[in-house]
Write a protein that holds these residues in place. Structure first.
Motif, PDB file in Angstrom:
ATOM      1  N   MET A   1       0.836  -1.182   0.000  1.00 52.22           N
ATOM      2  CA  MET A   1       0.000   0.000   0.000  1.00 52.22           C
ATOM      3  C   MET A   1       0.869   1.228   0.000  1.00 52.22           C
ATOM      4  O   MET A   1       1.749   1.355   0.830  1.00 52.22           O
ATOM      5  CB  MET A   1      -0.867   0.006   1.272  1.00 52.22           C
ATOM      6  CG  MET A   1      -2.002   0.983   1.198  1.00 52.22           C
ATOM      7  SD  MET A   1      -3.193   0.360   0.027  1.00 52.22           S
ATOM      8  CE  MET A   1      -3.396  -1.278   0.661  1.00 52.22           C
ATOM      9  N   GLU A  56      -4.662   2.245   5.894  1.00 51.80           N
ATOM     10  CA  GLU A  56      -3.530   2.384   4.975  1.00 51.80           C
ATOM     11  C   GLU A  56      -2.267   2.831   5.706  1.00 51.80           C
ATOM     12  O   GLU A  56      -1.162   2.402   5.360  1.00 51.80           O
ATOM     13  CB  GLU A  56      -3.878   3.374   3.864  1.00 51.80           C
ATOM     14  CG  GLU A  56      -4.868   2.832   2.849  1.00 51.80           C
ATOM     15  CD  GLU A  56      -5.071   3.794   1.695  1.00 51.80           C
ATOM     16  OE1 GLU A  56      -4.953   5.022   1.910  1.00 51.80           O
ATOM     17  OE2 GLU A  56      -5.337   3.320   0.582  1.00 51.80           O
ATOM     18  N   ALA A  59      -1.084  -0.166   7.315  1.00 53.55           N
ATOM     19  CA  ALA A  59      -0.623  -1.073   6.267  1.00 53.55           C
ATOM     20  C   ALA A  59       0.754  -0.681   5.761  1.00 53.55           C
ATOM     21  O   ALA A  59       1.625  -1.529   5.552  1.00 53.55           O
ATOM     22  CB  ALA A  59      -1.627  -1.079   5.116  1.00 53.55           C
ATOM     23  N   HIS A  60       0.975   0.606   5.556  1.00 53.48           N
ATOM     24  CA  HIS A  60       2.266   1.051   5.039  1.00 53.48           C
ATOM     25  C   HIS A  60       3.369   0.824   6.060  1.00 53.48           C
ATOM     26  O   HIS A  60       4.520   0.545   5.703  1.00 53.48           O
ATOM     27  CB  HIS A  60       2.186   2.522   4.656  1.00 53.48           C
ATOM     28  CG  HIS A  60       3.439   3.021   4.012  1.00 53.48           C
ATOM     29  ND1 HIS A  60       4.038   2.387   2.945  1.00 53.48           N
ATOM     30  CD2 HIS A  60       4.227   4.084   4.298  1.00 53.48           C
ATOM     31  CE1 HIS A  60       5.137   3.043   2.602  1.00 53.48           C
ATOM     32  NE2 HIS A  60       5.274   4.075   3.411  1.00 53.48           N
ATOM     33  N   GLU A  64       4.045  -4.361   2.407  1.00 54.60           N
ATOM     34  CA  GLU A  64       3.263  -5.188   1.489  1.00 54.60           C
ATOM     35  C   GLU A  64       3.836  -6.606   1.482  1.00 54.60           C
ATOM     36  O   GLU A  64       5.061  -6.757   1.589  1.00 54.60           O
ATOM     37  CB  GLU A  64       3.319  -4.559   0.084  1.00 54.60           C
ATOM     38  CG  GLU A  64       2.357  -5.125  -0.912  1.00 54.60           C
ATOM     39  CD  GLU A  64       0.911  -4.848  -0.534  1.00 54.60           C
ATOM     40  OE1 GLU A  64       0.078  -5.699  -0.831  1.00 54.60           O
ATOM     41  OE2 GLU A  64       0.633  -3.792   0.054  1.00 54.60           O
ATOM     42  N   GLY A  67       0.041  -4.993   4.065  1.00 51.72           N
ATOM     43  CA  GLY A  67      -0.808  -3.821   3.937  1.00 51.72           C
ATOM     44  C   GLY A  67      -2.139  -4.122   3.302  1.00 51.72           C
ATOM     45  O   GLY A  67      -3.192  -3.680   3.769  1.00 51.72           O
ATOM     46  N   SER A  68      -2.119  -4.898   2.221  1.00 49.97           N
ATOM     47  CA  SER A  68      -3.368  -5.267   1.562  1.00 49.97           C
ATOM     48  C   SER A  68      -4.254  -6.074   2.495  1.00 49.97           C
ATOM     49  O   SER A  68      -5.482  -5.932   2.504  1.00 49.97           O
ATOM     50  CB  SER A  68      -3.070  -6.088   0.298  1.00 49.97           C
ATOM     51  OG  SER A  68      -2.297  -5.335  -0.607  1.00 49.97           O
ATOM     52  N   VAL A  70      -4.342  -5.904   5.829  1.00 47.73           N
ATOM     53  CA  VAL A  70      -4.910  -5.023   6.861  1.00 47.73           C
ATOM     54  C   VAL A  70      -6.125  -4.294   6.326  1.00 47.73           C
ATOM     55  O   VAL A  70      -7.190  -4.243   6.973  1.00 47.73           O
ATOM     56  CB  VAL A  70      -3.848  -4.021   7.356  1.00 47.73           C
ATOM     57  CG1 VAL A  70      -4.486  -2.953   8.239  1.00 47.73           C
ATOM     58  CG2 VAL A  70      -2.751  -4.743   8.118  1.00 47.73           C
ATOM     59  N   LEU A  71      -5.996  -3.728   5.122  1.00 43.43           N
ATOM     60  CA  LEU A  71      -7.095  -2.972   4.553  1.00 43.43           C
ATOM     61  C   LEU A  71      -8.278  -3.879   4.235  1.00 43.43           C
ATOM     62  O   LEU A  71      -9.437  -3.530   4.481  1.00 43.43           O
ATOM     63  CB  LEU A  71      -6.627  -2.251   3.283  1.00 43.43           C
ATOM     64  CG  LEU A  71      -7.643  -1.317   2.619  1.00 43.43           C
ATOM     65  CD1 LEU A  71      -8.186  -0.319   3.628  1.00 43.43           C
ATOM     66  CD2 LEU A  71      -7.012  -0.603   1.445  1.00 43.43           C
ATOM     67  N   THR A 188       1.463 -14.038   3.923  1.00 43.04           N
ATOM     68  CA  THR A 188       2.323 -13.279   4.820  1.00 43.04           C
ATOM     69  C   THR A 188       3.582 -14.009   5.280  1.00 43.04           C
ATOM     70  O   THR A 188       4.532 -13.373   5.730  1.00 43.04           O
ATOM     71  CB  THR A 188       1.535 -12.859   6.080  1.00 43.04           C
ATOM     72  OG1 THR A 188       1.050 -14.046   6.741  1.00 43.04           O
ATOM     73  CG2 THR A 188       0.345 -11.985   5.712  1.00 43.04           C
TER      74      THR A 188
END
Length: 366
Positions: A1, A56, A59-60, A64, A67-68, A70-71, A188
């Protein structure tokens, strides 16, 4: 992200969740007139955008493809909360709400977000490139979960109507949790490299190479505001849901349109994030968002409504009708052909968007 955290954005995303919770406290025990509903709807939309912004930020911080994830989970928590909230008040008339919302989320993510990301990425960079190993694994899991949770109930015979009996529902919920857990572990831990953006030559890209990493204090603040924003979203959605249902009924539209509205509402910010990633030629990040949300939608919503069905009134209808079965089969077939080559042109993006358009047209005019 990848997000640039501007001071102005940080200011409104801090204020809006707080004001939304205050508004929720003031309006909770009351029946709302039309003008107040409009104000609540505006704060609901603002709370959704603010919640996703803070997701985000977190996430950042974690990188990544975390991040994806988490969102996607944040968005799905919103979706599940809305579904259970509406089902608690709807009785028999909301028996198919979970099915309609989950299927809408699958169609929007696997055709809308995916198609738009491929179209934007291919138009800007000639072709959209991604990692077929990770994308294919995610898409296969979506096809399996959608079939077990939304297709099989149509054909079971132990209970009347498109629904599972208790044993079948427990299996579907358990399988959804297990497969989603396996996907998260693959994403992950074990095969993280399969979900990172790639160049046309197949080399890995750094998904965070143009963004300033937020500090620990900012991340903790975003975590608190994310929780606040999600609370506001759930509560305010409960306040506006009667108006949405009345509006759909007054327009003479099918009840399934309510599920479409919910899915469009919670997935709009994620769509924006996916398109931004596609513009930067990080199409794999876009696909992680799209497919991760579809997986979270099925893998978390079905178990949640299965548990909720123990105390909610009315049946839990999960099986799709013939038209939606055809659209799901078409989505799986086209999505498979899109993923296999590891790259896509604007044509593939347009095909997926055409399938989404067909779904929306048939939702309004079945």
């Amino acid at each position: 992200m990848i997000t640039r955290f501007r001071p102005a954005a940080a200011q409104w995303t801090t204020v809006v969740p707080v004001l939304a919770v205050v508004l929720l406290v003031l309006t909770w025990p009351r029946s709302l007139p039309g003008p107040v509903v409009a104000v609540v709807a505006c704060f609901l939309a603002g709370a959704v955008l603010a919640a996703v912004h803070h997701a985000e930020v977190i996430a950042h911080r974690v990188g990544e493809p975390f991040g994806s994830l988490v969102l996607a989970v944040a968005v799905t928590i919103i979706e599940v909360a809305l579904i259970v909230t509406l089902m608690a008040d709807g009785g028999d008339k909301s028996a198919g709400l979970a099915r309609d919302t989950v299927f809408a989320a699958v169609m929007i993510t696997c055709n809308g977000i995916l198609g738009l990301s491929i179209l934007v990425g291919a138009l800007k960079h000639r072709v959209a490139v991604f990692n077929a190993e990770g994308t294919g694994a995610a898409f296969a899991t979506i096809a399996t979960l959608a079939t077990m949770s939304l297709v099989l109930p149509t054909f079971t015979t132990s209970t009347p109507g498109p629904q599972f009996n208790p044993t079948q529902l427990v299996y579907a919920a358990t399988a959804s949790i297990v497969l989603y857990g396996l996907f998260v572990a693959t994403l992950t831990v074990r095969h993280r490299e399969y979900f990172l953006p790639v160049t046309p030559a197949g080399d890995l890209l750094d998904p965070d190479d143009h963004a300033q990493v937020p500090g620990g204090r900012e991340t903790l603040q975003s975590a608190a505001l994310l929780a606040l924003g999600l609370t506001a979203v759930v509560g305010l959605a409960k306040k506006v849901s009667p108006t949405i249902e009345r509006g759909v009924a007054a327009a003479g539209l099918p009840a399934a349109v309510v599920g479409v509205v919910i899915a469009l509402l919670v997935l709009l910010p994620e769509t924006i994030a996916a398109v931004r990633a596609a513009v930067r030629n990080h199409v794999q990040t876009s696909l992680n968002l799209a497919l991760g949300s579809a997986l979270a939608s099925i893998g978390l919503t079905i178990p949640a409504v299965a548990v909720a069905s123990a105390w909610l009134k009315g049946p839990l209808l999960l099986g799709l009708g013939p038209t939606h079965l055809v659209l799901l089969a078409l989505t799986v077939a086209v999505g498979t052909l899109t993923v296999i080559p590891k790259r896509a042109t604007p044509l593939q993006g347009g095909v997926h968007l055409a399938i989404l358009a067909a779904y929306l047209v048939l939702a309004v005019s079945p």
